[in-house]
Design an enzyme around this catalytic site. Structure first.
Site, short mmCIF file in Angstrom:
data_model
loop_
_atom_site.label_atom_id
_atom_site.label_comp_id
_atom_site.label_asym_id
_atom_site.label_seq_id
_atom_site.Cartn_x
_atom_site.Cartn_y
_atom_site.Cartn_z
N GLY A 70 42.48 39.78 40.49
CA GLY A 70 42.08 39.87 39.10
C GLY A 70 43.28 40.23 38.24
O GLY A 70 43.28 41.21 37.51
N THR B 18 44.94 37.93 36.09
CA THR B 18 45.29 36.94 35.08
C THR B 18 45.16 37.45 33.65
O THR B 18 45.73 36.87 32.74
CB THR B 18 44.43 35.66 35.23
OG1 THR B 18 43.04 36.03 35.19
CG2 THR B 18 44.72 34.96 36.54
N GLY C 226 43.90 41.31 31.15
CA GLY C 226 43.48 42.70 31.22
C GLY C 226 44.45 43.58 32.00
O GLY C 226 45.65 43.33 32.03
N TYR D 44 26.54 49.07 38.25
CA TYR D 44 28.02 49.11 38.22
C TYR D 44 28.53 50.48 38.66
O TYR D 44 29.49 50.58 39.43
CB TYR D 44 28.46 48.79 36.79
CG TYR D 44 29.95 48.87 36.53
CD1 TYR D 44 30.82 47.93 37.06
CD2 TYR D 44 30.47 49.87 35.71
CE1 TYR D 44 32.19 47.99 36.79
CE2 TYR D 44 31.83 49.93 35.43
CZ TYR D 44 32.68 48.98 35.97
OH TYR D 44 34.02 49.04 35.70
N1 LIG Z 1 38.11 47.46 30.37
C1 LIG Z 1 37.50 48.59 30.63
O1 LIG Z 1 37.14 49.33 29.67
C2 LIG Z 1 37.26 49.04 32.05
C3 LIG Z 1 36.85 50.36 32.24
C4 LIG Z 1 36.67 50.83 33.54
C5 LIG Z 1 36.90 50.00 34.62
N2 LIG Z 1 37.27 48.71 34.41
C6 LIG Z 1 37.55 47.91 35.61
O2 LIG Z 1 38.89 47.50 35.55
C7 LIG Z 1 39.08 46.26 36.24
C8 LIG Z 1 39.78 45.29 35.32
O3 LIG Z 1 39.00 45.15 34.15
P1 LIG Z 1 39.57 44.50 32.81
O4 LIG Z 1 38.88 45.16 31.69
O5 LIG Z 1 41.06 44.46 32.87
O6 LIG Z 1 38.91 43.07 32.97
P2 LIG Z 1 39.33 41.65 32.49
O7 LIG Z 1 40.24 41.63 31.34
O8 LIG Z 1 38.03 40.93 32.42
O9 LIG Z 1 40.16 41.10 33.76
C9 LIG Z 1 39.54 40.95 35.00
C10 LIG Z 1 40.42 40.13 35.92
O10 LIG Z 1 39.69 39.87 37.12
C11 LIG Z 1 39.44 38.48 37.25
N3 LIG Z 1 38.12 38.35 37.81
C12 LIG Z 1 36.93 38.66 37.24
N4 LIG Z 1 35.94 38.43 38.12
C13 LIG Z 1 36.53 37.96 39.25
C14 LIG Z 1 36.04 37.52 40.50
N5 LIG Z 1 34.73 37.49 40.79
N6 LIG Z 1 36.94 37.12 41.43
C15 LIG Z 1 38.26 37.12 41.16
N7 LIG Z 1 38.78 37.50 39.99
C16 LIG Z 1 37.91 37.92 39.05
C17 LIG Z 1 39.61 37.92 35.84
O11 LIG Z 1 39.99 36.56 35.82
P3 LIG Z 1 38.88 35.39 35.62
O12 LIG Z 1 38.01 35.81 34.49
O13 LIG Z 1 39.66 34.16 35.35
O14 LIG Z 1 38.19 35.34 36.93
C18 LIG Z 1 40.77 38.77 35.34
O15 LIG Z 1 41.97 38.33 35.90
C19 LIG Z 1 37.68 45.85 36.68
O16 LIG Z 1 37.49 46.23 38.02
C20 LIG Z 1 36.76 46.63 35.76
O17 LIG Z 1 35.50 46.86 36.36
C21 LIG Z 1 37.45 48.21 33.15
#
Ligand SMILES: NC(=O)c1ccc[n+]([C@@H]2O[C@H](COP(=O)([O-])OP(=O)(O)OC[C@H]3O[C@@H](n4cnc5c(N)ncnc54)[C@H](OP(=O)(O)O)[C@@H]3O)[C@@H](O)[C@H]2O)c1
Length: 249
Positions: free
Chosen positions: A13, A15, A17, A150
């Site tokens: 993941g 690409t 965020g 979640y």
């Molecule tokens: N943002 C927040 O506020 C927050 C807070 C707490 C925890 N988190 C956690 O932090 C992590 C990153 O989140 P983010 O906010 O940076 O998310 P994001 O911007 O949506 O990025 C997620 C990344 O994972 C990839 N991805 C999503 N689903 C996938 C799958 N089934 N298989 C392979 N790749 C996948 C996406 O690419 P594609 O879409 O192209 O697949 C992207 O590269 C996650 O585990 C999320 O639960 C986020």
């Protein structure tokens, strides 16, 4: 800058965020990385930005054949690696009454099963003395309405980090987790409509003692600290949430 010169890393993941911020910091510091994601357009955009020291593999972490193919690609492109960031994940905002078997299974398949088998496949490729960092969530440590599935999925990942730390300590591989609060990323970590995401984002600003979101780069700094600098730390979860869990409640 050459902080990471000669280092090799895998980011699931990666690409956009937080995972992308980690990949970018590593590449800018001289490392070679392999990143995964599902969407071809996102992979291409990341490729344009990261350049030659980055490799890309399309993968849905919920699909074990995809995860094994990532292992094969890592072996071929990088060989042994210094660091794996097990990051791919998402949250669906759904109260208890509307959660379906399908959305429950998908949330656990991506966040939990995906994290487990990504580690099973990649841990043998981590050098002795290397490290693994998971992305969990502050949702795993408090009660948040609409995030029960979640929260449970990410609580399991925190437990995996501790258990894997115990299993891999014989190879001097440290395993830790970063637990973000509200972070400004393309998805905000949630699978939701633009309107719901905006509401979620505003709520985050109100609730967070620092009265702002964190940036992906701030989380990346915590991830890279655990990955490379925190050499006497394993089995821990580092919270990056602007004071939300420690200063409220
Ligand atoms: N943002 C927040 O506020 C927050 C807070 C707490 C925890 N988190 C956690 O932090 C992590 C990153 O989140 P983010 O906010 O940076 O998310 P994001 O911007 O949506 O990025 C997620 C990344 O994972 C990839 N991805 C999503 N689903 C996938 C799958 N089934 N298989 C392979 N790749 C996948 C996406 O690419 P594609 O879409 O192209 O697949 C992207 O590269 C996650 O585990 C999320 O639960 C986020």
């Amino acid at each position: 800058m050459s902080r990471f010169a000669g280092k090799k890393a895998v980011i699931s993941g990666g690409t956009h965020g937080m995972g992308f911020a980690v990949a970018k910091a590593l590449v800018e510091g001289g490392a070679e990385v392999l990143i995964t994601g599902r969407d071809g357009k996102n992979l291409e955009a990341a490729r344009q930005e990261l350049g030659e020291r980055a490799h890309f593999v399309s993968c849905d972490v919920a699909n074990l054949a995809d995860v094994r193919a990532v292992g094969d690609a890592v072996r071929e492109k990088l060989g042994e690696v210094d660091f794996v960031h097990v990051n791919a994940g998402y949250a669906k905002l759904e109260p208890l009454a509307v959660v379906t078997e399908e959305s429950y299974d998908r949330t656990f398949a991506v966040n939990t099963k995906g994290a487990y088998f990504t580690t099973q496949v990649l841990a043998p490729l981590v050098k002795d003395g290397g490290s693994i960092v998971f992305t969990t969530s502050i949702a795993n440590a408090s009660g948040t309405a609409g995030m029960s599935v979640y929260s449970g999925a990410k609580a399991a990942v925190r437990s995996f980090a501790q258990a894997f730390a115990a299993e891999l300590i014989g190879r001097n591989i440290r395993v830790n987790a970063v637990s973000p609060g509200f972070i400004d990323t393309p998805s905000m970590g949630v699978d939701a409509s633009a309107e719901e995401r905006q509401h979620f984002s505003e709520l985050g600003d109100q609730l967070t003692p620092m009265k702002r979101h964190g940036s992906a780069e701030e989380v990346a700094a915590a991830v890279l600290f655990l990955a490379f600098d925190a050499t006497f730390t394993t089995g821990q979860e580092l919270v990056a949430d602007g004071g939300l869990t420690a200063l409220t409640g």
